[in-house]
Design a protein around this motif. Structure first.
Motif, PDB file in Angstrom:
ATOM      1  N   ILE B 245      -1.099   3.635  11.909  1.00 39.07           N
ATOM      2  CA  ILE B 245      -1.238   2.645  10.844  1.00 39.07           C
ATOM      3  C   ILE B 245      -0.345   2.959   9.637  1.00 39.07           C
ATOM      4  O   ILE B 245      -0.296   4.103   9.175  1.00 39.07           O
ATOM      5  N   ASN B 246       0.331   1.907   9.154  1.00 39.79           N
ATOM      6  CA  ASN B 246       1.045   2.039   7.885  1.00 39.79           C
ATOM      7  C   ASN B 246       0.046   1.660   6.797  1.00 39.79           C
ATOM      8  O   ASN B 246      -0.229   0.485   6.570  1.00 39.79           O
ATOM      9  N   ILE B 247      -0.509   2.668   6.158  1.00 38.12           N
ATOM     10  CA  ILE B 247      -1.625   2.423   5.252  1.00 38.12           C
ATOM     11  C   ILE B 247      -1.219   1.546   4.066  1.00 38.12           C
ATOM     12  O   ILE B 247      -1.993   0.683   3.630  1.00 38.12           O
ATOM     13  N   GLN B 248      -0.016   1.727   3.597  1.00 42.77           N
ATOM     14  CA  GLN B 248       0.414   0.916   2.450  1.00 42.77           C
ATOM     15  C   GLN B 248       0.491  -0.561   2.812  1.00 42.77           C
ATOM     16  O   GLN B 248      -0.109  -1.422   2.157  1.00 42.77           O
ATOM     17  N   THR B 249       1.222  -0.868   3.895  1.00 46.97           N
ATOM     18  CA  THR B 249       1.447  -2.292   4.213  1.00 46.97           C
ATOM     19  C   THR B 249       0.265  -2.930   4.951  1.00 46.97           C
ATOM     20  O   THR B 249      -0.024  -4.105   4.737  1.00 46.97           O
ATOM     21  N   GLU B 250      -0.381  -2.159   5.783  1.00 44.23           N
ATOM     22  CA  GLU B 250      -1.436  -2.775   6.606  1.00 44.23           C
ATOM     23  C   GLU B 250      -2.813  -2.724   5.963  1.00 44.23           C
ATOM     24  O   GLU B 250      -3.699  -3.503   6.330  1.00 44.23           O
ATOM     25  N   VAL B 251      -3.002  -1.801   5.035  1.00 44.25           N
ATOM     26  CA  VAL B 251      -4.318  -1.698   4.401  1.00 44.25           C
ATOM     27  C   VAL B 251      -4.231  -2.108   2.922  1.00 44.25           C
ATOM     28  O   VAL B 251      -4.782  -3.137   2.518  1.00 44.25           O
ATOM     29  N   CYS B 252      -3.502  -1.333   2.132  1.00 42.51           N
ATOM     30  CA  CYS B 252      -3.492  -1.568   0.676  1.00 42.51           C
ATOM     31  C   CYS B 252      -2.915  -2.942   0.331  1.00 42.51           C
ATOM     32  O   CYS B 252      -3.491  -3.678  -0.479  1.00 42.51           O
ATOM     33  N   ASP B 253      -1.758  -3.274   0.943  1.00 39.01           N
ATOM     34  CA  ASP B 253      -1.116  -4.546   0.572  1.00 39.01           C
ATOM     35  C   ASP B 253      -1.927  -5.760   1.040  1.00 39.01           C
ATOM     36  O   ASP B 253      -1.752  -6.857   0.516  1.00 39.01           O
ATOM     37  N   LEU B 254      -2.765  -5.578   2.031  1.00 42.15           N
ATOM     38  CA  LEU B 254      -3.560  -6.705   2.540  1.00 42.15           C
ATOM     39  C   LEU B 254      -4.940  -6.792   1.900  1.00 42.15           C
ATOM     40  O   LEU B 254      -5.715  -7.693   2.200  1.00 42.15           O
ATOM     41  N   CYS B 255      -5.248  -5.844   1.026  1.00 47.80           N
ATOM     42  CA  CYS B 255      -6.525  -5.907   0.305  1.00 47.80           C
ATOM     43  C   CYS B 255      -6.474  -7.106  -0.653  1.00 47.80           C
ATOM     44  O   CYS B 255      -5.556  -7.199  -1.468  1.00 47.80           O
ATOM     45  N   MET B 260      -6.882  -0.831  -3.798  1.00 45.49           N
ATOM     46  CA  MET B 260      -6.653   0.455  -3.128  1.00 45.49           C
ATOM     47  C   MET B 260      -5.266   0.992  -3.462  1.00 45.49           C
ATOM     48  O   MET B 260      -4.312   0.225  -3.630  1.00 45.49           O
ATOM     49  N   GLU B 261      -5.205   2.317  -3.563  1.00 45.41           N
ATOM     50  CA  GLU B 261      -3.916   2.971  -3.801  1.00 45.41           C
ATOM     51  C   GLU B 261      -3.714   4.059  -2.768  1.00 45.41           C
ATOM     52  O   GLU B 261      -4.644   4.810  -2.441  1.00 45.41           O
ATOM     53  N   TRP B 262      -2.477   4.192  -2.298  1.00 37.28           N
ATOM     54  CA  TRP B 262      -2.149   5.211  -1.291  1.00 37.28           C
ATOM     55  C   TRP B 262      -0.891   5.935  -1.752  1.00 37.28           C
ATOM     56  O   TRP B 262       0.155   5.310  -1.962  1.00 37.28           O
ATOM     57  N   ASN B 263      -1.006   7.234  -1.947  1.00 40.40           N
ATOM     58  CA  ASN B 263       0.162   7.995  -2.422  1.00 40.40           C
ATOM     59  C   ASN B 263       0.782   8.826  -1.306  1.00 40.40           C
ATOM     60  O   ASN B 263       1.571   9.728  -1.550  1.00 40.40           O
ATOM     61  N   GLY B 264       0.421   8.540  -0.105  1.00 41.01           N
ATOM     62  CA  GLY B 264       0.969   9.290   1.040  1.00 41.01           C
ATOM     63  C   GLY B 264       0.087  10.458   1.443  1.00 41.01           C
ATOM     64  O   GLY B 264       0.217  10.998   2.538  1.00 41.01           O
ATOM     65  N   LYS B 265      -0.820  10.832   0.561  1.00 40.57           N
ATOM     66  CA  LYS B 265      -1.706  11.957   0.874  1.00 40.57           C
ATOM     67  C   LYS B 265      -3.182  11.581   0.741  1.00 40.57           C
ATOM     68  O   LYS B 265      -4.045  12.086   1.440  1.00 40.57           O
ATOM     69  N   LEU B 267      -6.113   8.399  -0.261  1.00 44.68           N
ATOM     70  CA  LEU B 267      -6.433   6.982  -0.476  1.00 44.68           C
ATOM     71  C   LEU B 267      -7.440   6.879  -1.606  1.00 44.68           C
ATOM     72  O   LEU B 267      -8.453   7.586  -1.601  1.00 44.68           O
ATOM     73  N   LYS B 268      -7.116   6.020  -2.576  1.00 38.25           N
ATOM     74  CA  LYS B 268      -8.058   5.840  -3.680  1.00 38.25           C
ATOM     75  C   LYS B 268      -8.521   4.391  -3.687  1.00 38.25           C
ATOM     76  O   LYS B 268      -7.733   3.462  -3.484  1.00 38.25           O
ATOM     77  N   ILE B 269      -9.822   4.209  -3.856  1.00 40.36           N
ATOM     78  CA  ILE B 269     -10.380   2.850  -3.899  1.00 40.36           C
ATOM     79  C   ILE B 269     -11.039   2.618  -5.259  1.00 40.36           C
ATOM     80  O   ILE B 269     -11.865   3.430  -5.688  1.00 40.36           O
ATOM     81  N   TYR B 270     -10.630   1.540  -5.931  1.00 35.17           N
ATOM     82  CA  TYR B 270     -11.292   1.138  -7.175  1.00 35.17           C
ATOM     83  C   TYR B 270     -12.453   0.222  -6.783  1.00 35.17           C
ATOM     84  O   TYR B 270     -12.310  -0.994  -6.679  1.00 35.17           O
ATOM     85  N   ASN B 271     -13.585   0.855  -6.541  1.00 34.49           N
ATOM     86  CA  ASN B 271     -14.713   0.140  -5.928  1.00 34.49           C
ATOM     87  C   ASN B 271     -15.225  -1.032  -6.753  1.00 34.49           C
ATOM     88  O   ASN B 271     -15.769  -1.994  -6.205  1.00 34.49           O
ATOM     89  N   GLU B 272     -15.047  -0.950  -8.076  1.00 29.96           N
ATOM     90  CA  GLU B 272     -15.544  -2.035  -8.919  1.00 29.96           C
ATOM     91  C   GLU B 272     -14.798  -3.348  -8.641  1.00 29.96           C
ATOM     92  O   GLU B 272     -15.296  -4.434  -8.961  1.00 29.96           O
ATOM     93  N   ASP B 273     -13.608  -3.240  -8.059  1.00 26.18           N
ATOM     94  CA  ASP B 273     -12.849  -4.464  -7.742  1.00 26.18           C
ATOM     95  C   ASP B 273     -12.990  -4.896  -6.287  1.00 26.18           C
ATOM     96  O   ASP B 273     -12.410  -5.897  -5.877  1.00 26.18           O
ATOM     97  N   CYS B 274     -13.697  -4.114  -5.490  1.00 26.98           N
ATOM     98  CA  CYS B 274     -13.841  -4.438  -4.064  1.00 26.98           C
ATOM     99  C   CYS B 274     -14.725  -5.676  -3.897  1.00 26.98           C
ATOM    100  O   CYS B 274     -15.785  -5.773  -4.511  1.00 26.98           O
ATOM    101  N   THR B 275     -14.270  -6.599  -3.058  1.00 26.85           N
ATOM    102  CA  THR B 275     -15.083  -7.799  -2.805  1.00 26.85           C
ATOM    103  C   THR B 275     -15.715  -7.780  -1.419  1.00 26.85           C
ATOM    104  O   THR B 275     -16.123  -8.810  -0.895  1.00 26.85           O
ATOM    105  N   ARG B 276     -15.784  -6.628  -0.811  1.00 27.89           N
ATOM    106  CA  ARG B 276     -16.469  -6.453   0.493  1.00 27.89           C
ATOM    107  C   ARG B 276     -15.844  -7.312   1.598  1.00 27.89           C
ATOM    108  O   ARG B 276     -16.554  -7.885   2.400  1.00 27.89           O
ATOM    109  N   CYS B 277     -14.506  -7.358   1.624  1.00 30.38           N
ATOM    110  CA  CYS B 277     -13.889  -8.185   2.664  1.00 30.38           C
ATOM    111  C   CYS B 277     -13.920  -7.489   4.018  1.00 30.38           C
ATOM    112  O   CYS B 277     -13.696  -8.117   5.046  1.00 30.38           O
TER     113      CYS B 277
END
Lengths: 83, 396
Positions: B245-255, B260-265, B267-277
């Motif tokens: 999986i390409n975490i940046q394009t397949e996960v973060c960019d599709l959120c 979500m942020e991915w620095n290559g090492k 994964l950070k999730i700003y849970n307050e902005d998560c809409t439970r998709c």
């Protein structure tokens, strides 16, 4: 007292069905019945109608999506002939 | 080669998809009802008109639902489908069957009906297609002996349905099976004795993937969700990163909320902005899990387009803890149904009534506070919830 009131209500409902069924329209929504008796609690009417259904005075007629109430005597005979 | 009796239906057997005509022909080999059904359908295609008359009999003692009367308008041509009633049978919650239960069900239907079934109808019930009036009660009796009951139809509570939930799914935030079964048993009278203005559907999904599509198909949706942070296993995230999986394009960019942020090492999730998709959780099932505090979001008003256009359910309770005996849930359902029953016009669904009278009227009637999560869709105005006197109070 409660039983009498219930019997009175049932009679009232059946009388109203007879009165309203004088024309071509024989089938009514439960909503129609509650409108005929605006001063009676809706739930009490529901209960009385259920008893009338159990007793066979009223019967359900269902299109599949909506359900109507009809006096047993006016329930359409077994269908199947060309309309 | 003999000429086919059903040349128009034969066309429906062509193509790459499975054909119901093929199934009906198979049933017709042993069932005269299925044979006449085929021939009547052929005539319908020829005449470009349906030859059914719907509605009528609800012929099982003590029940006002579960049977849908249907009659042929050409009994002279097709006597075996003169009466061809449908029976709706309450499916097991989550559609889990033991094979002997299925065999029993089919045996009952071979005995009393056309042998044709629809497994399952849109509401979820087992649809038994085509029986005669004189078989209705005996078929019901045999179904009861086999452990089955009729489902809802007409202006009643329709058979509640649920996803497979914790039975098969690791994302389940609530026990959708238990909730559904509990509600089904609790509301038997409302299912079998129609007293509503119109149909009322309850569906339960155990997570926001909403596998029973409750949001689009039910007046009252229960959708499992969580409070707090999504659980992250960073080791597994890295494993996904180095594998497929390409975490940046397949996960973060599709959120959808880019939370979500991915620095290559890491994964950070700003849970307050998560809409439970559920997208990230679905994609990295070993690395991410729903939060630990679990419950359900309650929504109302979904329906297909009949009187008005299609409506999707609207959040009314962002989070409700769901534990047996589900008293809070049942109280809410009762308040909602009572309000709808009192104010709904005949054939008006709950969503249409709320659209007609307004969400704030609905909320006041059922005793729910207006909260930000009730915004119907992004960028819609939430101030519709305020009453004039509240605005005046704010101004002063």
């Amino acid at each position: 007292m409660g039983v009498n009131m219930s019997e009175d209500l049932k009679k009232q409902i059946v009388d109203l069905f007879h009165e309203k069924s004088k024309g071509d329209k024989k089938m009514f929504y439960i909503r129609d019945v509650t409108k005929w008796l605006p001063d009676v609690d809706r739930h009490t009417i529901h209960d009385a109608v259920k008893v009338l259904l159990d007793e066979g005075a009223l019967v359900y007629w269902s299109s599949g999506s909506s359900t109507y109430l009809v006096l047993a005597e006016f329930f359409p005979k077994e269908e199947g002939s060309r309309s | 080669m003999a000429k086919s009796d059903t040349p128009l239906l034969d066309e429906l057997e062509k193509g790459k998809w499975p054909s119901f005509v093929k199934d009906m022909k198979q049933a017709a080999q042993k069932s005269p009802m299925a044979e006449d059904l085929l021939r009547q359908l052929e005539l319908s295609y020829k005449d470009k008109i349906g030859h059914w008359k719907h509605g009528g009999i609800v012929g099982v003692k003590g029940y006002g639902a579960g049977v849908i009367g249907r009659y042929s308008d050409r009994p002279d041509l097709f006597p075996n489908v003169q009466a061809f009633h449908t029976m709706r049978v309450n499916h097991p919650t989550g559609w889990f069957y033991k094979t002997d239960a299925l065999r029993n069900l089919c045996d009952v239907w071979d005995k009393h009906g056309s042998s044709l079934t629809n497994m399952h109808g849109a509401t979820g019930d087992v649809i038994l297609l085509g029986t005669k009036t004189e078989h209705l009660q005996s078929c019901f009796d045999d179904l009861s002996a086999a452990g089955f009951d009729l489902g809802g139809s007409g202006s009643a509570l329709r058979t509640p349905s649920a996803c497979v939930g914790p039975g098969r799914c690791e994302w389940a935030c609530v026990d959708s099976l238990d909730v559904c079964y509990n509600l089904t048993m609790h509301y038997q009278d409302k299912m079998h004795r129609p007293m509503f203005p119109y149909k009322f559907k309850i569906k339960v999904s155990a997570c926001a993937n909403d596998c029973v599509a409750s949001i689009a198909r039910s007046d009252f949706s229960v959708i499992g969700t969580w409070k707090g942070d999504i659980q992250i296993n960073q080791k597994e995230v890295l494993a996904y990163a180095v594998s497929a999986i390409n975490i940046q394009t397949e996960v973060c960019d599709l959120c959808p909320t880019k939370c979500m942020e991915w620095n290559g090492k890491e994964l950070k999730i700003y849970n307050e902005d998560c809409t439970r998709c559920m997208h990230c959780i679905n994609l990295m099932s070993k690395a991410l899990r729903p939060g630990k505090e679990r419950g359900a979001t309650i929504l109302v008003g979904g329906k297909a387009p009949i009187v008005q256009g299609a409506l999707l359910s609207w959040v009314i309770v962002p989070f409700m803890k769901l534990e047996p005996p589900y008293t809070e849930l049942k109280d809410l359902i009762d308040r909602i149904q009572d309000w709808w029953d009192e104010h709904g016009k005949s054939r008006e669904r709950l969503g249409e009534l709320i659209t007609r009278l307004g969400m704030r009227v609905f909320l006041r009637a059922v005793g729910l506070p207006a909260v930000p999560q009730m915004v119907k869709a992004p960028r819609t105005n939430p101030y519709v919830f305020f009453w004039p006197e509240e605005i005046q109070k704010e101004v002063k």
